[in-house]
Scaffold this active site. Structure first.
Site, PDB file in Angstrom:
ATOM      1  N   CYS A  59      -3.982 -44.791  21.616  1.00  0.00           N
ATOM      2  CA  CYS A  59      -4.071 -46.230  21.312  1.00  0.00           C
ATOM      3  C   CYS A  59      -5.161 -46.860  22.176  1.00  0.00           C
ATOM      4  O   CYS A  59      -5.913 -47.719  21.705  1.00  0.00           O
ATOM      5  CB  CYS A  59      -2.736 -46.919  21.550  1.00  0.00           C
ATOM      6  SG  CYS A  59      -1.550 -46.670  20.201  1.00  0.00           S
ATOM      7  N   GLY A  98       4.051 -27.791  21.819  1.00  0.00           N
ATOM      8  CA  GLY A  98       2.750 -27.956  22.471  1.00  0.00           C
ATOM      9  C   GLY A  98       2.198 -29.371  22.403  1.00  0.00           C
ATOM     10  O   GLY A  98       1.083 -29.617  22.844  1.00  0.00           O
ATOM     11  N   HIS A 151       1.129 -39.438  19.928  1.00  0.00           N
ATOM     12  CA  HIS A 151       0.525 -40.301  18.885  1.00  0.00           C
ATOM     13  C   HIS A 151      -0.086 -39.274  17.936  1.00  0.00           C
ATOM     14  O   HIS A 151      -0.989 -38.529  18.348  1.00  0.00           O
ATOM     15  CB  HIS A 151      -0.528 -41.214  19.529  1.00  0.00           C
ATOM     16  CG  HIS A 151      -1.265 -42.100  18.567  1.00  0.00           C
ATOM     17  ND1 HIS A 151      -1.571 -43.424  18.851  1.00  0.00           N
ATOM     18  CD2 HIS A 151      -1.795 -41.854  17.343  1.00  0.00           C
ATOM     19  CE1 HIS A 151      -2.246 -43.948  17.844  1.00  0.00           C
ATOM     20  NE2 HIS A 151      -2.399 -43.013  16.909  1.00  0.00           N
ATOM     21  N   HIS A 182      -1.827 -36.641  15.573  1.00  0.00           N
ATOM     22  CA  HIS A 182      -3.241 -36.300  15.407  1.00  0.00           C
ATOM     23  C   HIS A 182      -3.334 -34.896  14.824  1.00  0.00           C
ATOM     24  O   HIS A 182      -2.509 -34.035  15.133  1.00  0.00           O
ATOM     25  CB  HIS A 182      -3.967 -36.340  16.755  1.00  0.00           C
ATOM     26  CG  HIS A 182      -3.278 -35.582  17.835  1.00  0.00           C
ATOM     27  ND1 HIS A 182      -2.192 -36.091  18.517  1.00  0.00           N
ATOM     28  CD2 HIS A 182      -3.477 -34.336  18.340  1.00  0.00           C
ATOM     29  CE1 HIS A 182      -1.769 -35.206  19.396  1.00  0.00           C
ATOM     30  NE2 HIS A 182      -2.525 -34.118  19.310  1.00  0.00           N
ATOM     31  N   HIS A 219      -5.554 -31.572  14.866  1.00  0.00           N
ATOM     32  CA  HIS A 219      -6.616 -30.818  15.515  1.00  0.00           C
ATOM     33  C   HIS A 219      -7.450 -30.181  14.405  1.00  0.00           C
ATOM     34  O   HIS A 219      -6.893 -29.509  13.521  1.00  0.00           O
ATOM     35  CB  HIS A 219      -6.048 -29.687  16.378  1.00  0.00           C
ATOM     36  CG  HIS A 219      -5.206 -30.151  17.527  1.00  0.00           C
ATOM     37  ND1 HIS A 219      -5.692 -30.251  18.804  1.00  0.00           N
ATOM     38  CD2 HIS A 219      -3.907 -30.558  17.583  1.00  0.00           C
ATOM     39  CE1 HIS A 219      -4.736 -30.678  19.618  1.00  0.00           C
ATOM     40  NE2 HIS A 219      -3.638 -30.868  18.899  1.00  0.00           N
TER      41      HIS A 219
HETATM   42  P1  AMP Z   1      -1.474 -32.100  21.631  1.00  0.00           P
HETATM   43  O1  AMP Z   1      -1.203 -31.145  22.747  1.00  0.00           O
HETATM   44  O2  AMP Z   1      -1.285 -31.507  20.267  1.00  0.00           O
HETATM   45  O3  AMP Z   1      -0.695 -33.390  21.817  1.00  0.00           O
HETATM   46  O4  AMP Z   1      -3.008 -32.440  21.696  1.00  0.00           O
HETATM   47  C1  AMP Z   1      -3.544 -33.390  22.557  1.00  0.00           C
HETATM   48  C2  AMP Z   1      -5.014 -33.146  22.617  1.00  0.00           C
HETATM   49  O5  AMP Z   1      -5.639 -34.305  23.123  1.00  0.00           O
HETATM   50  C3  AMP Z   1      -5.401 -31.999  23.589  1.00  0.00           C
HETATM   51  O6  AMP Z   1      -6.166 -31.013  22.889  1.00  0.00           O
HETATM   52  C4  AMP Z   1      -6.221 -32.686  24.673  1.00  0.00           C
HETATM   53  O7  AMP Z   1      -7.284 -31.906  25.129  1.00  0.00           O
HETATM   54  C5  AMP Z   1      -6.697 -33.939  23.944  1.00  0.00           C
HETATM   55  N1  AMP Z   1      -6.994 -35.081  24.804  1.00  0.00           N
HETATM   56  C6  AMP Z   1      -6.242 -35.573  25.806  1.00  0.00           C
HETATM   57  N2  AMP Z   1      -6.817 -36.652  26.357  1.00  0.00           N
HETATM   58  C7  AMP Z   1      -7.960 -36.867  25.659  1.00  0.00           C
HETATM   59  C8  AMP Z   1      -9.014 -37.825  25.738  1.00  0.00           C
HETATM   60  N3  AMP Z   1      -8.997 -38.811  26.647  1.00  0.00           N
HETATM   61  N4  AMP Z   1     -10.039 -37.722  24.869  1.00  0.00           N
HETATM   62  C9  AMP Z   1     -10.075 -36.727  23.955  1.00  0.00           C
HETATM   63  N5  AMP Z   1      -9.113 -35.803  23.806  1.00  0.00           N
HETATM   64  C10 AMP Z   1      -8.082 -35.862  24.658  1.00  0.00           C
HETATM   65 ZN    ZN Z   2      -0.662 -44.589  20.274  1.00  0.00          ZN
END
Ligand code: AMP
Ligand code: ZN
Length: 109
Positions: free
Chosen positions: A6, A90, A95, A97, A99
């Site tokens: 966010c 994992g 929030h 997303h 990959h």
């Molecule tokens: P998940 O573990 O599926 O929740 O994925 C979270 C992803 O967000 C991980 O691959 C992190 O490397 C990535 N992540 C965390 N903080 C940031 C950030 N500030 N900017 C870009 N990616 C991020």
């Molecule tokens: Zn959020």
């Protein structure tokens, strides 16, 4: 709300935003786990895949169409699309997303 994504969406936190419209963004993952690693993130805060509601049907379909368009424009024709749901699976950022992983060979799952 104390949510990293966010904050990125609201421009309170810096990130490499590669695509943006009124419903979603696509950013570069800050700690890439593949040669190419992007994150497709809806602007609506939904904590996990299990929290997706019937009202979100259009949004969820839309995200896939934008991912299609985005990857095509980047010349990416093979990718792994992953959404982790829950800590055990994992998920670390609560929030939702997708990959987008590419640029290399992957295993079968
Ligand atoms: P998940 O573990 O599926 O929740 O994925 C979270 C992803 O967000 C991980 O691959 C992190 O490397 C990535 N992540 C965390 N903080 C940031 C950030 N500030 N900017 C870009 N990616 C991020
Ligand atoms: Zn959020």
């Amino acid at each position: 709300m104390d949510c990293i994504f966010c904050k990125i969406i609201n421009k309170e936190l810096n990130s490499e935003i590669l695509y943006e419209d009124n419903k979603m963004i696509i950013i570069k993952d800050i700690y890439p786990k593949a040669n190419i690693h992007y994150l497709a993130i809806p602007k609506k805060h939904i904590s996990t895949h299990m929290d997706i509601d019937y009202n979100d049907q259009e949004l969820m379909g839309y995200i896939h169409l934008v991912i299609n368009k985005f990857t095509k424009e980047k010349g990416i024709n093979s990718y792994k699309l992953v959404m982790n749901c829950g800590y055990e699976a994992g998920q670390r950022v609560f929030h939702i997303h997708f990959h987008i992983l590419s640029g290399q060979k992957f295993g079968e799952v």
